[in-house]
Design a protein around this motif. Sequence first.
Motif, PDB file in Angstrom:
ATOM      1  N   THR A  97       0.850  -1.193   0.000  1.00 16.72           N
ATOM      2  CA  THR A  97       0.000   0.000   0.000  1.00 16.72           C
ATOM      3  C   THR A  97       0.893   1.253   0.000  1.00 16.72           C
ATOM      4  O   THR A  97       2.114   1.153   0.146  1.00 16.72           O
ATOM      5  N   VAL A  98       0.246   2.391  -0.136  1.00 15.21           N
ATOM      6  CA  VAL A  98       0.964   3.664  -0.062  1.00 15.21           C
ATOM      7  C   VAL A  98       1.735   3.734   1.259  1.00 15.21           C
ATOM      8  O   VAL A  98       2.941   4.011   1.296  1.00 15.21           O
ATOM      9  N   THR A  99       1.044   3.457   2.351  1.00 13.47           N
ATOM     10  CA  THR A  99       1.704   3.471   3.658  1.00 13.47           C
ATOM     11  C   THR A  99       2.834   2.447   3.717  1.00 13.47           C
ATOM     12  O   THR A  99       3.912   2.727   4.251  1.00 13.47           O
ATOM     13  N   GLY A 100       2.577   1.271   3.155  1.00 14.83           N
ATOM     14  CA  GLY A 100       3.593   0.213   3.154  1.00 14.83           C
ATOM     15  C   GLY A 100       4.865   0.661   2.441  1.00 14.83           C
ATOM     16  O   GLY A 100       5.981   0.399   2.910  1.00 14.83           O
ATOM     17  N   ASN A 101       4.711   1.353   1.309  1.00 14.88           N
ATOM     18  CA  ASN A 101       5.877   1.858   0.591  1.00 14.88           C
ATOM     19  C   ASN A 101       6.670   2.846   1.443  1.00 14.88           C
ATOM     20  O   ASN A 101       7.900   2.810   1.471  1.00 14.88           O
ATOM     21  N   LEU A 102       5.949   3.707   2.149  1.00 13.82           N
ATOM     22  CA  LEU A 102       6.638   4.713   2.980  1.00 13.82           C
ATOM     23  C   LEU A 102       7.279   4.063   4.199  1.00 13.82           C
ATOM     24  O   LEU A 102       8.402   4.398   4.593  1.00 13.82           O
ATOM     25  N   GLU A 103       6.557   3.108   4.804  1.00 11.83           N
ATOM     26  CA  GLU A 103       7.096   2.453   6.006  1.00 11.83           C
ATOM     27  C   GLU A 103       8.374   1.674   5.686  1.00 11.83           C
ATOM     28  O   GLU A 103       9.301   1.629   6.500  1.00 11.83           O
ATOM     29  N   LEU A 104       8.402   1.082   4.508  1.00 10.40           N
ATOM     30  CA  LEU A 104       9.600   0.344   4.128  1.00 10.40           C
ATOM     31  C   LEU A 104      10.804   1.286   4.040  1.00 10.40           C
ATOM     32  O   LEU A 104      11.900   0.972   4.527  1.00 10.40           O
ATOM     33  N   ALA A 105      10.579   2.463   3.427  1.00 13.60           N
ATOM     34  CA  ALA A 105      11.672   3.441   3.324  1.00 13.60           C
ATOM     35  C   ALA A 105      12.124   3.884   4.712  1.00 13.60           C
ATOM     36  O   ALA A 105      13.324   3.991   4.994  1.00 13.60           O
ATOM     37  N   LEU A 106      11.154   4.108   5.613  1.00 10.92           N
ATOM     38  CA  LEU A 106      11.492   4.543   6.977  1.00 10.92           C
ATOM     39  C   LEU A 106      12.247   3.439   7.724  1.00 10.92           C
ATOM     40  O   LEU A 106      13.190   3.711   8.474  1.00 10.92           O
ATOM     41  N   LYS A 107      11.835   2.204   7.486  1.00 13.26           N
ATOM     42  CA  LYS A 107      12.527   1.059   8.107  1.00 13.26           C
ATOM     43  C   LYS A 107      13.993   1.023   7.651  1.00 13.26           C
ATOM     44  O   LYS A 107      14.911   0.833   8.448  1.00 13.26           O
ATOM     45  N   MET A 108      14.184   1.242   6.343  1.00 14.23           N
ATOM     46  CA  MET A 108      15.556   1.240   5.806  1.00 14.23           C
ATOM     47  C   MET A 108      16.405   2.333   6.443  1.00 14.23           C
ATOM     48  O   MET A 108      17.621   2.225   6.500  1.00 14.23           O
ATOM     49  N   ARG A 109      15.769   3.396   6.909  1.00 13.78           N
ATOM     50  CA  ARG A 109      16.499   4.502   7.536  1.00 13.78           C
ATOM     51  C   ARG A 109      16.540   4.382   9.056  1.00 13.78           C
ATOM     52  O   ARG A 109      16.887   5.334   9.756  1.00 13.78           O
ATOM     53  N   GLY A 110      16.124   3.228   9.586  1.00  9.87           N
ATOM     54  CA  GLY A 110      16.305   2.989  11.024  1.00  9.87           C
ATOM     55  C   GLY A 110      15.230   3.562  11.920  1.00  9.87           C
ATOM     56  O   GLY A 110      15.413   3.673  13.132  1.00  9.87           O
ATOM     57  N   VAL A 111      14.070   3.942  11.363  1.00  7.62           N
ATOM     58  CA  VAL A 111      12.985   4.466  12.196  1.00  7.62           C
ATOM     59  C   VAL A 111      12.308   3.283  12.898  1.00  7.62           C
ATOM     60  O   VAL A 111      11.936   2.301  12.235  1.00  7.62           O
ATOM     61  N   PRO A 112      12.153   3.338  14.248  1.00  6.94           N
ATOM     62  CA  PRO A 112      11.552   2.208  14.958  1.00  6.94           C
ATOM     63  C   PRO A 112      10.127   1.931  14.476  1.00  6.94           C
ATOM     64  O   PRO A 112       9.407   2.862  14.097  1.00  6.94           O
ATOM     65  N   ARG A 113       9.742   0.657  14.507  1.00  7.78           N
ATOM     66  CA  ARG A 113       8.445   0.217  14.014  1.00  7.78           C
ATOM     67  C   ARG A 113       7.286   1.041  14.584  1.00  7.78           C
ATOM     68  O   ARG A 113       6.381   1.433  13.856  1.00  7.78           O
ATOM     69  N   SER A 114       7.366   1.317  15.905  1.00  2.00           N
ATOM     70  CA  SER A 114       6.249   2.001  16.562  1.00  2.00           C
ATOM     71  C   SER A 114       6.028   3.411  16.012  1.00  2.00           C
ATOM     72  O   SER A 114       4.950   3.982  16.162  1.00  2.00           O
ATOM     73  N   GLU A 115       7.058   3.989  15.396  1.00  2.00           N
ATOM     74  CA  GLU A 115       6.927   5.371  14.905  1.00  2.00           C
ATOM     75  C   GLU A 115       6.595   5.449  13.422  1.00  2.00           C
ATOM     76  O   GLU A 115       6.243   6.509  12.918  1.00  2.00           O
ATOM     77  N   ARG A 116       6.738   4.306  12.725  1.00  2.00           N
ATOM     78  CA  ARG A 116       6.666   4.376  11.262  1.00  2.00           C
ATOM     79  C   ARG A 116       5.301   4.807  10.756  1.00  2.00           C
ATOM     80  O   ARG A 116       5.203   5.622   9.840  1.00  2.00           O
ATOM     81  N   ARG A 117       4.219   4.257  11.361  1.00  2.00           N
ATOM     82  CA  ARG A 117       2.874   4.564  10.873  1.00  2.00           C
ATOM     83  C   ARG A 117       2.591   6.076  10.945  1.00  2.00           C
ATOM     84  O   ARG A 117       2.122   6.687   9.987  1.00  2.00           O
ATOM     85  N   GLY A 118       2.954   6.654  12.092  1.00  2.00           N
ATOM     86  CA  GLY A 118       2.718   8.089  12.293  1.00  2.00           C
ATOM     87  C   GLY A 118       3.558   8.944  11.352  1.00  2.00           C
ATOM     88  O   GLY A 118       3.079   9.928  10.788  1.00  2.00           O
TER      89      GLY A 118
END
Length: 267
Positions: A97-118
């Motif tokens: 999904t749109v969110t999934g695409n963004l969350e993956l990028a944030l994950k690659m940059r080390g953003v903790p899971r709990s913060e990615r959705r926001g």
Amino acid sequence: MSQALQAAPGRTAAAVRLDGVSKAFGSGAGALLALDNVSLDVRPGEFVCLLGASGCGKSTLLNLVADLDRPSAGTIDTGGARVALMFQEPALFPWLTVTGNLELALKMRGVPRSERRGRAADLLTSVHLDGFAKKRPHQLSGGMRQRVALARALALTVDEKDPDTGTVLLMDEPFGALDAMTRDLLHDEIERIWRERGLTVLFVTHNVREAVRLGDRVVLLSSRPGRVVEEFPVPMERPRRIDSTEVATLAGTITDRLREEVGRHGR
Ligand SMILES: Nc1ncnc2c1ncn2[C@@H]1O[C@H](COP(=O)(O)OP(=O)(O)OP(=O)(O)O)[C@@H](O)[C@H]1O
Ligand SMILES: [Mg+2]
């Protein structure tokens, strides 16, 4: 390319430095010279727009700066900065999904899971796509997909582990497919984000007014093989309006120079 950049005497440190860069595709008689001896310094925090005819090597140049390909000659130094590239095509993962695409990028940059959705939701707001978080790319218009790609490129400029490292954002005709109104809104948005995050931006466009609206400097490339033919500083105050007289006047001067350059190559 990742070594810290030492300023040579008489030269200030650059966020991106291209020195005598040439790029040929293929070899022998069939070789195609895409870039020819390009030298360019982009200062930290500078917004540089790159203009040139189709096929003159603009995407090639960005790919080289992003380290996706190697120059045939010359050197490129990004001084250890993070480099994020927004491609000419959206290049989203169709199964996410749109969110999934963004969350993956944030994950690659080390953003903790709990913060990615926001964080993903904030990024969607910044490109005016609230309400589309759960859609998949094929359910969006071309312009909307490009806005998601912009949000993802912004996600890739984040680095939780090393927030002080400079970031270079490379943008390859990001707004070419958008209607004028959306494009104007995104110009305001990208300008705000650039300022707030202290990004260094290298922005490719065909649109001369867009280059003058956004750039601290407009760099004009020749027709293939791409060489730097002229640079135009843009001294106007920000924010600028794309339809203002000042922007139109400088854009007219640059367009004349661009026409001359394209005409010299019989195109
Ligand atoms: N991987 C490749 N293999 C062979 N030739 C290539 C490759 N990539 C680009 N080229 C050639 O190099 C030249 C420059 O291409 P490039 O995509 O950089 O142009 P551009 O300035 O981005 O054009 P446009 O404005 O149309 O996007 C073109 O002639 C293209 O055909
Ligand atoms: Mg291109």
